[in-house]
Write a protein that holds these residues in place. Sequence first.
Motif, PDB file in Angstrom:
ATOM      1  N   THR A 125      16.013  21.648  60.624  1.00 15.16           N
ATOM      2  CA  THR A 125      15.498  21.709  59.251  1.00 15.16           C
ATOM      3  C   THR A 125      14.751  20.432  58.882  1.00 15.16           C
ATOM      4  N   ALA A 180      11.854  21.445  56.378  1.00 20.00           N
ATOM      5  CA  ALA A 180      12.330  22.627  55.650  1.00 20.00           C
ATOM      6  C   ALA A 180      13.479  22.320  54.697  1.00 20.00           C
ATOM      7  N   HIS A 181      13.745  21.047  54.459  1.00 17.28           N
ATOM      8  CA  HIS A 181      14.775  20.726  53.471  1.00 17.28           C
ATOM      9  C   HIS A 181      14.280  21.153  52.090  1.00 17.28           C
ATOM     10  N   GLN A 231      13.015  23.934  51.532  1.00 24.17           N
ATOM     11  CA  GLN A 231      11.824  24.757  51.766  1.00 24.17           C
ATOM     12  C   GLN A 231      12.227  25.953  52.598  1.00 24.17           C
ATOM     13  N   ARG A 247      36.258  11.807  51.044  1.00 19.35           N
ATOM     14  CA  ARG A 247      35.351  12.497  50.108  1.00 19.35           C
ATOM     15  C   ARG A 247      35.757  13.960  50.000  1.00 19.35           C
ATOM     16  N   TRP A 305      36.223  14.276  55.675  1.00 14.30           N
ATOM     17  CA  TRP A 305      34.914  13.652  55.540  1.00 14.30           C
ATOM     18  C   TRP A 305      35.153  12.370  54.740  1.00 14.30           C
ATOM     19  N   ASP A 319      24.932   9.973  50.448  1.00 13.46           N
ATOM     20  CA  ASP A 319      26.079  10.842  50.693  1.00 13.46           C
ATOM     21  C   ASP A 319      26.128  11.124  52.198  1.00 13.46           C
ATOM     22  N   VAL A 359      15.328  28.949  50.729  1.00 13.88           N
ATOM     23  CA  VAL A 359      15.556  27.503  50.626  1.00 13.88           C
ATOM     24  C   VAL A 359      16.616  27.080  51.635  1.00 13.88           C
ATOM     25  N   HIS A 360      16.282  26.123  52.476  1.00 21.25           N
ATOM     26  CA  HIS A 360      17.230  25.558  53.444  1.00 21.25           C
ATOM     27  C   HIS A 360      17.659  24.167  52.993  1.00 21.25           C
ATOM     28  N   ARG A 361      18.535  23.606  53.795  1.00 19.02           N
ATOM     29  CA  ARG A 361      19.028  22.269  53.507  1.00 19.02           C
ATOM     30  C   ARG A 361      19.107  21.522  54.825  1.00 19.02           C
ATOM     31  N   GLU A 362      18.992  20.215  54.763  1.00 15.97           N
ATOM     32  CA  GLU A 362      19.156  19.446  55.999  1.00 15.97           C
ATOM     33  C   GLU A 362      20.562  19.684  56.540  1.00 15.97           C
ATOM     34  N   ILE A 410      28.250  18.717  55.601  1.00 18.60           N
ATOM     35  CA  ILE A 410      29.115  18.349  54.487  1.00 18.60           C
ATOM     36  C   ILE A 410      28.827  19.312  53.356  1.00 18.60           C
ATOM     37  N   PHE A 411      29.807  19.546  52.546  1.00 22.69           N
ATOM     38  CA  PHE A 411      29.673  20.540  51.487  1.00 22.69           C
ATOM     39  C   PHE A 411      29.523  19.848  50.138  1.00 22.69           C
ATOM     40  N   ASN A 412      29.061  20.624  49.185  1.00 26.41           N
ATOM     41  CA  ASN A 412      28.988  20.163  47.800  1.00 26.41           C
ATOM     42  C   ASN A 412      28.201  18.857  47.682  1.00 26.41           C
ATOM     43  N   SER A 413      27.095  18.779  48.400  1.00 21.07           N
ATOM     44  CA  SER A 413      26.292  17.561  48.361  1.00 21.07           C
ATOM     45  C   SER A 413      24.953  17.863  47.702  1.00 21.07           C
ATOM     46  N   GLY A 414      24.709  17.200  46.593  1.00 19.24           N
ATOM     47  CA  GLY A 414      23.435  17.379  45.890  1.00 19.24           C
ATOM     48  C   GLY A 414      23.300  18.766  45.297  1.00 19.24           C
ATOM     49  N   LYS A 415      22.088  19.105  44.899  1.00 16.35           N
ATOM     50  CA  LYS A 415      21.832  20.399  44.275  1.00 16.35           C
ATOM     51  C   LYS A 415      21.916  21.477  45.356  1.00 16.35           C
ATOM     52  N   SER A 416      22.610  22.567  45.068  1.00 19.51           N
ATOM     53  CA  SER A 416      22.787  23.595  46.094  1.00 19.51           C
ATOM     54  C   SER A 416      21.484  24.347  46.332  1.00 19.51           C
ATOM     55  N   THR A 417      21.367  24.853  47.544  1.00 16.63           N
ATOM     56  CA  THR A 417      20.174  25.621  47.891  1.00 16.63           C
ATOM     57  C   THR A 417      20.081  26.896  47.052  1.00 16.63           C
ATOM     58  N   VAL A 465      18.413  25.917  43.773  1.00 10.34           N
ATOM     59  CA  VAL A 465      16.981  25.625  43.943  1.00 10.34           C
ATOM     60  C   VAL A 465      16.206  26.930  44.097  1.00 10.34           C
TER      61      VAL A 465
END
Lengths: 386, 152, 160, 365
Positions: free
Chosen positions: A76, A81-82, A84, C82, C108, C117, D246-249, D253-260, D263
């Motif tokens: 990704t 594609a982050h 995206q 975390r 984690w 994070d 919408v993908h994520r890097e 880890i979970f619950n990190s930043g705005k969820s896909t 978005v």
Amino acid sequence: MAKHRGAGGRVAICAVAQTKFERDKWQVRFQGMLWEVVEKVLRQTGLQFGAGGIEAAVTVSDDVFDARTISDGAITDVVGAHHQSEEKVAADGAQGVYYAAATILSNHHDIVLLAGHCKESQSASRNQITHLAFDPFYTRPVGLDYVAAAALQAQAYMARTGVTEAQLADVVVRSRKWARENPVAQETAAVTREQALAAPMLAAPIRQSFMYPVSDGAIAMILASEERAAELTDRPVWITGLGNCYDSFFLGERDLAGNFSLERAAKKAYEMAGVTHPTDAFEVVEIADQYAHQQPQYAEGLALCPARQGAKWLADGGPEKQHVNRSGGMLAGNPLILGGMARVAEAVIQLRGEAGSRQVPGAKRALAHGATGPAGQLQTVVVLEN
Amino acid sequence: MSGETEYAYVVEGKMALPYQYFAGAVGSKFLIALRDEKRILGVRCPKCETTFVPPRQTCERCFSDLTSHWVDVGSSGEITGYTVINYKEPYQPKEPPYVLALIKLDGADTPFAHILNCADGAQPAIGMRVRAVFSKEPKDNILAISHFELEP
Amino acid sequence: MSNKKEGGPELIVSRQILSIAQRFSTGPVMGRFLRELRDNKRIMANKCPKCGRHQLPPREVCALCSVEATEWEELGPEGAIRDYDIVYYSSPDPLTGETRETPYVLCWAQLDRTQGDAPLWHLLNAPDLSKVRRGLRVRVVFSEERDGTMGDIKYFEIIE
Amino acid sequence: MKKKNRNVAIIGSGMSKFSSHREEVNQPELIHEAVVEALEDAHLTMDDVDCVLHGNMELFEMVHQPDMWHVLGTGAWGKPGVRLTTGGTTGATLACAADNLVASGLHDVVLAIGFEKLEEGHATGGITNMADPLWGRSLQTGALTGTAAQKLIEQFGEERAKNAAIKMRIIMDEHAMRNEKAHRRLRLDRKYMKQIATQTPPLVGELRMIHMCSQSDGACAVIFASEDKVAQLGANPAWVVDHETVHREETLIFNSGKSTHRVAAERLYARNGITDPIHQIDVFEMYDPSAWWGVDWLGDFLLCESDEHVKMVENDQIAIEGEFPLNPSGGVQASNPIGATALVRVAEAAMQVVARRANTRCRVM
């Protein structure tokens, strides 16, 4: 034939980058291979990821080759594609070209990154992977894999057409000769006909030298709508024809010496591109010849010569006259998953006039071909023009 | 590429998981007949007028239901294609070299791949007659036919 | 192997473990992380030169900035939990094919000095499961024998 | 919003029976069930279909390029096709791809097939293979995690969070009881809400067996057609208006930043004039792999800022009779043939839109 994107809508390939193909890129992860080529197409086009830039990625990879479920999840970041869109085509990369073009023709996207990777060196053997393409009760127990399937195809084809072992050796000799002119090609050491014929027999009539080598590499391309292509390059290459088709799964249920699915795929692509006389329609032809016999066999399927005339086509110097596989073809080394995508890449390079010492002068229209599955069950044909 | 390649190395590992494959009702009928009765069954598509071995529930071309169209096919037939396997892989049914042939049984329209044992020096050829040799051990796959051999 | 259902016809099943040996490349980035683990018992994260966040696992490219993460910094070895998972379900380890023993705790932990994070993920040695909570201070414990894999970290231990 | 090259509609769909035991069929035969039903539903034959899409995860059944063998059941012989796979989202990716392929003009009628026969592999082991072999593969436990539960407990308190999760599970089961295709139909009784959770084994943290989706064998087939074809066939169309991915890097880890999810929803709503999703959307089929994720993701998809989504569960707003019916099919907690699952969501939503589901009562958009 279905409708086209309205008002002259076409899809252009605006940039292409390939890694050098190598037997074992042990020093780099597949993510690293991909980033090398993604970075290059970003630089070529000046594009960035995100709104107004690259909106989406179509990727090409295979979970079993990557030994990883949803292996596109691991790339990704390198394909931008982050937050995206990314959609993975799990077949030969020519299928990726097919689908990426559709996402633009639909008007859903304007600019798409197409990125494929495969590290065949990672697994103990490529055959252990392709063996798993066979069903568990009828074909796995007798030990089928893609080499054995290709050998049955080669035997049938040579029996029908009279193509000789010496002719296949000459296909390999010629592949190496041209591969030396291609900076990304893997197998560039010259061989003679005698050397090719002296290579160990793997699965008669396929010798080691008649089979594409184990290969690692990655390819990236930028595809764009007609409206956006001009911003990205002054040498766009247009996709003007697309076709693909499946044959039966069980080898005994196919005409192994024939080209059922390839003929259908080609017919569709030619109709779309307005090609009526394929024998002299292309200045550049790239055939996914995983095995030497497939070069004449698929040339028949692509109607570059009459059906069953592969032996004559080779004897008459057809490959040289029709500029087939100046890249060296798959025999010079591409991973299975990228075979057709590398053919499209070479077609683009030729049509952009960037092929250096292997350039076909004045190339206007190119044919690129890809194959997936045992003995080419799924065939893909792409016509490109500048 | 980022970083210096001298940091890179290779970790030996494997991808290993358990699987269980089901032959289905149609496949089971075929495999049980092979195993228990040394009978080879096919299914005939009435529309395409084709007898398929191995069997399947439906014809992939016309979608006819074939489950009530079982036919017995012969345990002899002819070679329609072949190769000699000379490379070694762990999943292979026997030590190479061995002949892998496409065999069309009498009464069937579709050849299928199987092992062909050739007596010393004999070379396979298209059109040669062969017959099935059934496995002495009960086998739950196509190897219930141990191999084919050339008819004398 | 057969699968006979009461009264029904026999349905054939084939049970097997499919296994293919692999050569996983570390590449230069993960290779550096794992070498530091093995040779120096250090947790090194790479860092995006543009946004400054750390990456664990270290990755070639920052997904947010699309630039190579070229800088390296040592983090931890202490940090705070975390997130954690107390695992009761027993699943196979696909790297060995062997079934894992349960229960075990995954955690984690955000290591000290981490920007962004980017917690380190590993087993937590927690003799008393009821003590596990978010924010708990933990420390990386390294294995005696190290071979340049994640197994070089034995587990996190709770700092009493 | 950009105009499509041409409009696309869903004109039929089919599903195999979903179950953890489909030992009487092999893989292509399981697929074939869904294909036949979809063709019947659309009043078409295979001759009308000019492209076949295929998707699943190879490691779940360990079949390499499975679309090859599956031609025996998909109907793709002699036809074009594409194989796409993106994990749990595969089915939705197939729907996006079918939309693109028809809209592109390359094909008029596309058959999209999502498939999984999870009984043939090890689902949790297969998902564990997602993890980087050099990072988390020796740690990951498939898709099982208790972190969604932890998040909800932290946000809403232990009792309220646990009640919301089990309430959602019961509502999903009530819906599944109305859907004969659903795999798990447990007849859960609201009277025993408190006991239901603790009676099943814990998997990870507060995630218990009852909260988790099933492991199902199943296939789903959906037929997409161009506007011209819809008119020509006189089909009852569910128009595909738009889609967003919408993908994520990859960090595991979970619950990190705005969820896909959030978005994707924001983008889709912005392009399509949806300012008040709860009132502007009549029915929602969501990929809810567990009751915990179900509650949490509902909040994301509806862009909730505080506890609106929890209230929607508590006051039965998400029940079929409620104002915002969620998963009238029973959702993923009832049936989860992974590669087919997201396409089932699309198929179910399309059926609701054309009001073909007789046993459910939902408003049509």
